[in-house]
Design a protein around this motif. Structure first.
Motif, short mmCIF file in Angstrom:
data_model
loop_
_atom_site.label_atom_id
_atom_site.label_comp_id
_atom_site.label_asym_id
_atom_site.label_seq_id
_atom_site.Cartn_x
_atom_site.Cartn_y
_atom_site.Cartn_z
N ARG A 1 -2.61 4.34 -6.98
CA ARG A 1 -2.17 3.28 -7.91
C ARG A 1 -0.92 3.73 -8.66
NH1 ARG A 1 -0.18 0.02 -9.72
NH2 ARG A 1 -0.75 -1.82 -10.94
N MET B 1 1.79 -10.26 -10.15
CA MET B 1 0.36 -10.10 -9.86
C MET B 1 -0.34 -9.19 -10.87
SD MET B 1 -0.54 -8.92 -6.07
CE MET B 1 -0.62 -7.15 -6.23
N ARG C 1 -3.28 -14.14 -10.51
CA ARG C 1 -3.58 -12.92 -9.75
C ARG C 1 -4.17 -13.19 -8.35
NH1 ARG C 1 -4.11 -7.52 -10.20
NH2 ARG C 1 -5.78 -6.69 -8.92
N ASP D 1 2.03 3.90 -6.31
CA ASP D 1 2.51 2.55 -6.00
C ASP D 1 3.54 2.09 -7.04
OD1 ASP D 1 2.00 0.11 -4.28
OD2 ASP D 1 1.68 -0.74 -6.27
N THR D 2 3.22 2.32 -8.32
CA THR D 2 4.15 1.92 -9.39
C THR D 2 5.47 2.66 -9.27
OG1 THR D 2 2.31 1.50 -10.88
CG2 THR D 2 4.46 1.81 -11.90
N MET E 1 -4.86 1.90 -1.30
CA MET E 1 -5.32 1.71 -2.68
C MET E 1 -6.54 0.77 -2.71
SD MET E 1 -2.64 0.78 -5.58
CE MET E 1 -2.18 -0.85 -5.13
N LEU E 2 -6.42 -0.36 -2.00
CA LEU E 2 -7.55 -1.31 -1.96
C LEU E 2 -8.75 -0.66 -1.27
CD1 LEU E 2 -5.74 -4.68 -1.11
CD2 LEU E 2 -6.81 -4.05 -3.26
N HIS F 1 0.33 -11.52 -1.30
CA HIS F 1 0.86 -10.15 -1.27
C HIS F 1 0.35 -9.37 -0.05
CE1 HIS F 1 2.79 -6.94 -3.66
NE2 HIS F 1 1.85 -6.14 -3.21
N GLY G 1 4.49 -8.58 -6.67
CA GLY G 1 3.68 -7.44 -7.14
C GLY G 1 3.67 -7.35 -8.65
N PRO H 1 3.44 -0.62 2.11
CA PRO H 1 2.26 -1.32 2.61
C PRO H 1 1.06 -0.39 2.80
CG PRO H 1 4.21 -1.92 3.89
CD PRO H 1 4.61 -0.80 3.00
N MET I 1 8.37 -9.60 -2.42
CA MET I 1 7.17 -8.77 -2.65
C MET I 1 7.23 -7.98 -3.94
SD MET I 1 4.67 -8.89 -0.59
CE MET I 1 3.86 -7.33 -0.37
N GLY J 1 -0.49 0.36 -0.56
CA GLY J 1 -1.25 -0.80 -1.05
C GLY J 1 -2.58 -0.93 -0.33
C1 HEM Z 1 6.71 -3.60 1.32
C2 HEM Z 1 5.50 -3.93 0.94
C3 HEM Z 1 5.02 -3.97 -0.49
C4 HEM Z 1 5.73 -4.01 -1.66
C5 HEM Z 1 7.24 -4.01 -1.86
C6 HEM Z 1 4.76 -4.04 -2.74
C7 HEM Z 1 5.09 -4.08 -4.09
C8 HEM Z 1 4.17 -4.01 -5.12
C9 HEM Z 1 4.51 -3.98 -6.52
C10 HEM Z 1 5.92 -4.03 -7.10
C11 HEM Z 1 3.35 -3.88 -7.21
C12 HEM Z 1 3.21 -3.79 -8.75
C13 HEM Z 1 3.13 -2.34 -9.14
C14 HEM Z 1 2.99 -2.12 -10.62
O1 HEM Z 1 3.44 -2.96 -11.42
O2 HEM Z 1 2.45 -1.10 -11.01
C15 HEM Z 1 2.28 -3.87 -6.27
C16 HEM Z 1 0.95 -3.77 -6.60
C17 HEM Z 1 -0.07 -3.84 -5.67
N1 HEM Z 1 0.05 -4.00 -4.31
FE1 HEM Z 1 1.75 -4.07 -3.27
N2 HEM Z 1 3.49 -4.04 -2.21
C18 HEM Z 1 3.60 -4.00 -0.84
C19 HEM Z 1 2.57 -4.02 0.08
C20 HEM Z 1 1.23 -4.12 -0.24
C21 HEM Z 1 0.14 -4.24 0.71
C22 HEM Z 1 0.28 -4.30 2.25
C23 HEM Z 1 -1.02 -4.29 -0.01
C24 HEM Z 1 -2.45 -4.41 0.46
C25 HEM Z 1 -2.88 -4.38 1.71
C26 HEM Z 1 -0.66 -4.20 -1.41
C27 HEM Z 1 -1.55 -4.19 -2.45
C28 HEM Z 1 -1.22 -4.06 -3.77
C29 HEM Z 1 -2.21 -3.93 -4.84
C30 HEM Z 1 -3.72 -3.94 -4.67
C31 HEM Z 1 -1.48 -3.78 -6.03
C32 HEM Z 1 -2.02 -3.51 -7.44
C33 HEM Z 1 -2.60 -4.66 -8.12
C34 HEM Z 1 -3.22 -4.22 -9.44
O3 HEM Z 1 -3.67 -3.10 -9.57
O4 HEM Z 1 -3.25 -5.05 -10.32
N3 HEM Z 1 0.71 -4.10 -1.51
N4 HEM Z 1 2.81 -3.96 -4.98
#
Ligand code: HEM
Ligand code: HEM
Length: 194
Positions: free
Chosen positions: A136, A32, A39, A139-140, A105-106, A46, A29, A99, A25, A102
């Protein structure tokens, strides 16, 4: 009752399955965010994987609270014991928080949260650009903290496996033969003994 020499089967199964999922993940991420062409494919992977991690983390936490883990070796320096406890609880917190962030955020961005084609999850945060931007950024930074904690955790596991050879690694890897860990102290509570 004698303290266990290894984590129970469910804890070990979840630990190794979730390690692979979480590492995947983190890379999904980053890819993505960095690739326009991949993407939509990556986000479709994701979201369900992230939700699966959340569900598995809840099961794992309940199992962890119900079953005392093997005590750490009694000769382990206090700072290492404290670091192990703190980092394990931090990992649990991040496995649950990532999670939710994320998903939140959405929701705040007003995007559909599609678990698979035709099934979307409900929003868990108000549709608000400010909330989106805070989540957002969080999250980073939390992804970076998770990555750094995992790297330190893996380094500590290798130290136990190859330098100290004290049974800590095999207690998670495949179940140590009883008594491998040196003179374990009696467990105190289910929360403080990882
Ligand atoms: C353990 C669970 C998760 C991990 C380790 C994880 C990890 C990541 C990472 C590393 C990023 C990139 C952050 C960046 O570069 O700034 C990211 C972005 C994102 N994640 Fe996750 N994530 C998880 C769960 C989720 C879940 C459950 C969702 C949605 C229901 C989600 C939605 C997103 C979204 C929308 C983005 C940003 C995309 C963007 O703005 O371009 N993530 N996540
Ligand atoms: C995403 C990756 C990982 C996460 C999130 C993670 C998380 C955890 C957590 C929360 C614990 C505490 C025990 C529990 O309640 O399950 C733990 C224990 C442990 N982990 Fe990991 N882990 C990861 C990867 C690894 C890897 C790659 C290794 C080995 C190279 C490893 C070796 C161990 C060992 C030996 C223990 C037992 C420590 C003790 O007895 O106190 N982990 N891990």
């Amino acid at each position: 009752m004698r303290a266990p020499a290894h984590f129970n089967g469910l804890a070990r199964l979840l630990h190794w399955t979730m390690s692979a999922l979480i590492l995947a993940m983190l890379f999904i991420g980053i890819a993505m965010v960095g690739s326009m062409s991949l993407r939509s494919t990556l986000i479709a992977l994701h979201i369900p994987l992230g939700v699966a991690i959340f569900v598995l983390a809840c099961v794992r936490l309940i199992n962890r609270l119900r079953h005392s883990p093997p005590p750490l070796p009694s000769d382990l320096p206090r700072w290492q014991v404290l670091s192990a406890h703190a980092s394990h609880w931090l990992l649990y917190a991040l496995m649950l928080a990532m999670p939710l962030i994320g998903w939140g955020m959405l929701s705040a961005g007003g995007y559909p949260i599609a678990l698979w084609a035709g099934f979307t999850l409900p929003a868990i945060a108000p549709h608000d650009p400010l909330v989106y931007s805070v989540l957002r950024t969080a999250d980073t930074w939390l992804a970076l903290l998770l990555f750094a904690t995992i790297l330190t955790h893996i380094a500590a596991a290798q130290f136990h496996a190859w330098v100290r050879r004290d049974g800590v690694y095999s207690a998670m890897a495949r179940g140590a033969p009883r008594g491998t860990r040196s003179a374990p102290a009696a467990p105190t509570s289910s929360l403080g003994n990882d």
